[in-house]
Design a protein around this motif. Structure first.
Motif, short mmCIF file in Angstrom:
data_model
loop_
_atom_site.label_atom_id
_atom_site.label_comp_id
_atom_site.label_asym_id
_atom_site.label_seq_id
_atom_site.Cartn_x
_atom_site.Cartn_y
_atom_site.Cartn_z
N PRO A 160 0.79 -1.24 0.00
CA PRO A 160 0.00 0.00 0.00
C PRO A 160 0.82 1.28 0.00
O PRO A 160 0.29 2.35 -0.30
N PHE A 161 2.12 1.20 0.33
CA PHE A 161 2.92 2.42 0.43
C PHE A 161 3.82 2.63 -0.79
O PHE A 161 4.68 3.51 -0.79
N GLY A 162 3.65 1.82 -1.81
CA GLY A 162 4.55 1.84 -2.95
C GLY A 162 4.64 3.16 -3.67
O GLY A 162 5.68 3.51 -4.23
N ALA A 163 3.55 3.95 -3.68
CA ALA A 163 3.53 5.20 -4.45
C ALA A 163 3.95 6.42 -3.62
O ALA A 163 4.00 7.53 -4.13
N LEU A 164 4.26 6.21 -2.34
CA LEU A 164 4.60 7.33 -1.47
C LEU A 164 6.08 7.65 -1.53
O LEU A 164 6.91 6.77 -1.78
N ASP A 165 6.43 8.93 -1.28
CA ASP A 165 7.85 9.28 -1.21
C ASP A 165 8.45 8.68 0.05
O ASP A 165 7.74 8.25 0.96
N LEU A 166 9.79 8.64 0.11
CA LEU A 166 10.49 7.89 1.15
C LEU A 166 10.11 8.36 2.56
O LEU A 166 9.83 7.54 3.44
N LYS A 167 10.08 9.68 2.79
CA LYS A 167 9.79 10.20 4.13
C LYS A 167 8.37 9.82 4.55
O LYS A 167 8.15 9.37 5.69
N LEU A 168 7.41 10.00 3.66
CA LEU A 168 6.02 9.68 3.98
C LEU A 168 5.83 8.18 4.14
O LEU A 168 5.07 7.72 4.99
N ARG A 169 6.55 7.42 3.32
CA ARG A 169 6.48 5.96 3.42
C ARG A 169 6.91 5.49 4.80
O ARG A 169 6.24 4.67 5.43
N LYS A 170 8.03 6.03 5.30
CA LYS A 170 8.51 5.64 6.62
C LYS A 170 7.52 6.07 7.72
O LYS A 170 7.31 5.34 8.69
N GLN A 171 6.93 7.24 7.54
CA GLN A 171 5.94 7.71 8.52
C GLN A 171 4.73 6.77 8.56
O GLN A 171 4.25 6.41 9.64
N MET A 172 4.25 6.36 7.38
CA MET A 172 3.09 5.48 7.33
C MET A 172 3.42 4.09 7.87
O MET A 172 2.56 3.43 8.46
N GLN A 173 4.66 3.65 7.70
CA GLN A 173 5.06 2.36 8.27
C GLN A 173 4.90 2.39 9.79
O GLN A 173 4.33 1.48 10.39
N VAL A 174 5.43 3.45 10.40
CA VAL A 174 5.36 3.56 11.87
C VAL A 174 3.91 3.68 12.33
O VAL A 174 3.49 3.00 13.28
N GLU A 175 3.13 4.52 11.66
CA GLU A 175 1.74 4.72 12.06
C GLU A 175 0.91 3.45 11.90
O GLU A 175 0.07 3.13 12.75
N THR A 176 1.14 2.72 10.82
CA THR A 176 0.38 1.50 10.58
C THR A 176 0.73 0.43 11.61
O THR A 176 -0.16 -0.28 12.10
N LYS A 177 2.00 0.32 11.95
CA LYS A 177 2.42 -0.63 12.97
C LYS A 177 1.79 -0.29 14.33
O LYS A 177 1.30 -1.18 15.04
N LYS A 178 1.78 0.98 14.69
CA LYS A 178 1.15 1.39 15.96
C LYS A 178 -0.35 1.11 15.94
O LYS A 178 -0.92 0.66 16.93
N LEU A 179 -0.99 1.36 14.80
CA LEU A 179 -2.42 1.13 14.67
C LEU A 179 -2.73 -0.35 14.83
O LEU A 179 -3.69 -0.73 15.53
N GLN A 180 -1.94 -1.21 14.21
CA GLN A 180 -2.16 -2.65 14.32
C GLN A 180 -2.01 -3.11 15.77
O GLN A 180 -2.82 -3.90 16.26
N ALA A 181 -0.99 -2.61 16.45
CA ALA A 181 -0.77 -3.00 17.85
C ALA A 181 -1.93 -2.55 18.73
O ALA A 181 -2.34 -3.27 19.65
#
Length: 355
Positions: A160-181
């Motif tokens: 799902p993050f393939g089209a995002l720029d690197l900074k936003l991609r990393k931000q969404m990774q962290v947010e998605t992991k926190k949301l899942q937890a």
């Protein structure tokens, strides 16, 4: 969730997924990691009911769902393209799945508002906006909210993050992991990005040519690769091929070309052909190499600056080339091409691979 013997053959010729079996504990963040064309997205689509398996079974919560349509599987999916409806508002997009399930109208609005707040898009501010008025990160959050609003047992995410720029991609990774937890929902995530998988996952399944090469947590996959493919695909690795020359006192010695290398010897026998995987950051350089079990002289062929370190390619005097990461502790620190240098590593930092 469990899949057993899952196989997918397209057009009676292309074996995209080949007899894959694994289980996922409830509440895990599980990632299918592999290169393009490895079969990971096909596995995800079969779990979600968007592809019919040629063979095999899918179980969710102990119930077989192999023959059920997607809307009866208690799953939701976030697609790589996001697949948001441009003619609907943000709230309309999120409500779509609830309307298809004939949820009462008064309940839909409450759940949509809650879903928007959950992904940190306040419903009063974003609910009536058009999709075209959102940034890439905001669209990503809407797609997550739409998938979560139906309260699935399993959430499927296809790069799902393939089209995002690197900074936003990393931000969404962290947010998605926190949301899942926070939610405790089982997430099954597909990516070809090794760093993304290592960052987000409780468990990783490495997929290659339609088969599972290895499953484990991030540390196990990186530090103890089970195959040459895993060692080479997850990060970088020096992979040396050789034959066990002798085993004595719990240690073994491998001959690779003209070089004798000490390896951990509990699982090898004399005459056996093996591969040895050594991560570049485990290779010591200069004075640090002197205390290692395996020490060699060589010449720097190439230096690449990568920010935190310099990546050196060293040609051993008698033996193969090695890649080593030299941490840059001082500004301007460099090792010019042509420098004579000592390299080494300890046998406990090298992994024996037999396949």
């Amino acid at each position: 969730m469990e899949i057993k013997g899952l196989t997918k053959i397209f057009d009676n010729t292309v074996n995209a997924v080949n007899d894959v079996s694994f289980g996922i504990e409830r509440g895990s963040f599980f990632t299918l990691l592999g290169p393009s064309g490895s079969g990971k997205s096909t596995i995800l689509r079969m779990i979600g009911g968007l592809e019919k398996p040629t063979k095999g079974k899918v179980f969710i919560g102990g119930r077989e769902v192999t023959a059920l349509p997607p809307y009866e599987r208690d799953t939701s999916m976030v697609f790589q393209s996001l697949a948001l409806f441009p003619h609907l508002t943000v709230a309309g997009n999120i409500a779509f799945g609830l309307r298809m399930r004939k949820v009462p109208k008064e309940a839909i609005q409450k759940r949509v508002d809650e879903a928007l707040d959950l992904v940190e898009l306040p419903h009063r501010k974003y609910g009536r906006r058009k999709i075209t008025q959102l940034s890439g990160g905001e669209r990503q959050r809407v797609a997550l909210a739409r998938a979560l609003v139906t309260e699935p047992r399993v959430l499927l995410l296809d790069e799902p993050f393939g089209a995002l720029d690197l900074k936003l991609r990393k931000q969404m990774q962290v947010e998605t992991k926190k949301l899942q937890a926070r939610l405790g929902i089982t997430f099954i995530f597909v990516t070809h990005d090794q760093e993304e998988a290592l960052t987000m996952s409780n468990v990783i399944g490495v997929i290659n040519k339609g088969r599972v090469e290895q499953m484990g947590n991030s540390k196990e996959i990186y530090e103890r690769p089970a195959t040459r493919f895993v060692a080479g695909f997850i990060g970088e690795a020096n992979i040396l091929k050789g034959t066990i020359d002798r085993v004595e006192d719990g240690s073994a010695f491998m001959k690779t070309g003209e070089v004798a290398v000490r390896v951990v010897g509990e699982t090898v026998v004399a005459g056996e052909e093996i591969f040895l995987s050594i991560r570049p950051e485990k290779v010591r350089i200069g004075t640090d190499a002197g205390a290692c079990e395996n020490v060699f002289e060589g010449t720097v062929l190439d230096e690449v600056y990568i920010g935190l370190a310099s990546r050196l390619t060293v040609q051993l005097d008698v033996g193969p080339k090695l890649v080593a990461n030299l941490q840059i502790s001082d500004i301007g620190h460099t090792v010019p091409v042509g420098t004579r240098i000592q390299v080494g590593w300890n046998s406990t930092n090298a992994v024996v691979i037999k396949t």
